[in-house]
Design a protein around this motif. Structure first.
Motif, short mmCIF file in Angstrom:
data_model
loop_
_atom_site.label_atom_id
_atom_site.label_comp_id
_atom_site.label_asym_id
_atom_site.label_seq_id
_atom_site.Cartn_x
_atom_site.Cartn_y
_atom_site.Cartn_z
N GLU A 26 13.62 -28.97 -24.60
CA GLU A 26 13.75 -29.77 -25.97
C GLU A 26 13.36 -28.98 -27.05
OE1 GLU A 26 15.14 -32.65 -26.25
OE2 GLU A 26 15.55 -33.03 -24.24
N ASP A 27 13.84 -29.55 -28.26
CA ASP A 27 13.46 -29.10 -29.66
C ASP A 27 12.19 -29.61 -30.11
OD1 ASP A 27 13.30 -27.93 -32.07
OD2 ASP A 27 14.91 -28.94 -32.96
N TYR A 28 11.02 -28.82 -29.91
CA TYR A 28 9.62 -29.24 -30.41
C TYR A 28 9.60 -28.57 -31.78
CZ TYR A 28 9.14 -30.60 -25.47
OH TYR A 28 9.32 -31.40 -24.44
N PHE A 68 15.83 -39.61 -23.28
CA PHE A 68 14.55 -38.81 -23.57
C PHE A 68 13.67 -39.72 -24.69
CE2 PHE A 68 12.18 -35.85 -26.30
CZ PHE A 68 11.58 -35.13 -25.29
N HIS A 69 14.18 -40.58 -25.44
CA HIS A 69 13.24 -41.33 -26.24
C HIS A 69 12.62 -42.35 -25.80
CE1 HIS A 69 13.74 -38.93 -30.16
NE2 HIS A 69 15.13 -38.67 -29.69
N LEU A 70 13.03 -42.48 -24.44
CA LEU A 70 12.38 -43.56 -23.81
C LEU A 70 10.99 -43.09 -23.18
CD1 LEU A 70 15.26 -45.54 -22.19
CD2 LEU A 70 14.00 -46.24 -24.27
N PHE A 104 8.11 -36.54 -26.70
CA PHE A 104 7.77 -36.72 -28.28
C PHE A 104 6.87 -37.98 -28.27
CE2 PHE A 104 12.38 -34.93 -29.77
CZ PHE A 104 11.93 -33.64 -29.37
N ASN A 105 7.17 -39.10 -27.71
CA ASN A 105 6.52 -40.24 -27.83
C ASN A 105 4.87 -39.98 -27.32
OD1 ASN A 105 8.17 -42.25 -28.71
ND2 ASN A 105 8.83 -42.56 -26.57
N GLY A 106 4.62 -39.00 -26.28
CA GLY A 106 3.50 -38.86 -25.76
C GLY A 106 2.56 -37.92 -26.73
N ILE A 107 3.40 -36.95 -27.71
CA ILE A 107 2.73 -36.15 -28.47
C ILE A 107 2.27 -36.82 -29.90
CG2 ILE A 107 3.36 -34.01 -30.41
CD1 ILE A 107 5.46 -33.22 -28.03
N TYR A 131 2.19 -27.00 -32.54
CA TYR A 131 1.29 -26.92 -31.37
C TYR A 131 1.67 -25.83 -30.42
CZ TYR A 131 0.03 -31.49 -33.17
OH TYR A 131 -0.35 -32.38 -34.15
N PRO A 132 0.44 -25.07 -29.64
CA PRO A 132 0.96 -24.14 -28.90
C PRO A 132 1.80 -25.03 -27.74
CG PRO A 132 -1.41 -24.32 -29.07
CD PRO A 132 -0.70 -25.36 -29.89
N LYS A 133 2.73 -24.09 -27.18
CA LYS A 133 3.88 -24.61 -26.20
C LYS A 133 3.53 -23.78 -24.87
CE LYS A 133 6.85 -26.05 -29.98
NZ LYS A 133 5.54 -25.66 -31.12
N ILE A 134 3.73 -24.37 -23.93
CA ILE A 134 3.88 -23.35 -22.54
C ILE A 134 4.96 -24.04 -21.73
CG2 ILE A 134 1.50 -22.98 -22.61
CD1 ILE A 134 0.83 -25.04 -20.54
N LYS A 135 5.61 -23.22 -20.93
CA LYS A 135 6.39 -23.59 -19.78
C LYS A 135 5.99 -24.15 -18.55
CE LYS A 135 10.44 -22.74 -21.88
NZ LYS A 135 11.55 -23.98 -22.34
#
Length: 232
Positions: free
Chosen positions: A210-212, A58-60, A188-191, A217-221
């Motif tokens: 994931e745990d954001y 995920f971190h990649l 995460f890297n993109g945010i 910020y607003p979150k959507i599925k």
């Protein structure tokens, strides 16, 4: 949820009016992160490399193949090596994409149409390479909504996220300030890259579960539950 174009809706959190929109692609417009992971796992097996766990994978996300391959092999890879090994992994990924019949997230096309109707320019900024972008345009008919020359992708010379260069270039192409730009991201890297680009608005597309919680910020599925009041 506010309806598109609802004149009574209020702008959230005092943000500036949004005049341009940038979409990350993988994990944001399509739920395909698991396919990238599967492709990398297949690549690792072929090359007898240790298998990373899901958290390490995920971190990649959001990084370029050059960055990922350098991390995997523990050294800076030459451009010919990146091209050869990257193509190997992406061929596995594209085959999986077709087999799984991946489509745009629900509500994405309605949002594109709404943006067009309201004269709000939008584009894609992705760490994917040219071959994958060409594949997406053909397989998903992205040309119906996106101007191909405006799409920013990994040309082999730009650093991956969290460096903001991909987003900075897209912001420049759209012609508005970063403060007037909304960026949709999932990794995460993109945010962090969107933050580093000083985007005025960021929406997290949670296709991973994931745990954001580090971000407010607003979150959507999917884009079906996007709050159009963000546009003021």
């Amino acid at each position: 949820m506010s309806q598109p174009g609802d004149p009574t809706s209020k702008r959230n959190n005092g943000m500036k009016a949004i005049k341009a929109v940038i979409f990350d692609f993988n994990g944001t417009l399509v739920s395909d992160t698991h396919l990238h992971n599967l492709a990398w796992y297949g690549f690792f097996r072929r090359h007898n490399l240790p298998q990373p766990d899901e958290r390490e994978m995920f971190h990649l996300h959001g990084k370029t193949n050059s960055d990922i391959l350098s991390i995997i092999f523990g050294r800076r890879m030459s451009p010919p090596e990146v091209k050869q090994l990257g193509n190997e992994k992406e061929e596995i990924y594209r085959q999986l994409f077709k087999e799984k019949q991946i489509q745009l997230l629900p509500g994405a096309i309605d949002l594109f149409r709404w943006l067009n109707i309201n004269n709000i320019p939008f584009t894609i900024a992705t760490a994917s390479d040219k071959d994958n972008v060409d594949f997406y345009f053909e397989h998903l008919q992205l040309g119906d909504f996106f101007d191909r020359p405006m799409v920013v992708f990994n040309d082999g010379n730009m650093p991956g996220k969290p460096d903001p260069e991909l987003f900075n270039k897209a912001i420049q192409i759209l012609g508005f300030s970063a403060a007037e730009t909304l960026i949709f991201e999932d990794s995460f890297n993109g945010i962090k890259a969107a933050e580093n680009a000083a985007a005025g608005s960021i929406v997290i597309v949670d296709t991973h579960g994931e745990d954001y919680s580090a971000w407010s910020y607003p979150k959507i599925k999917s884009f079906l539950n996007f709050d159009f009041s963000l546009f003021g």
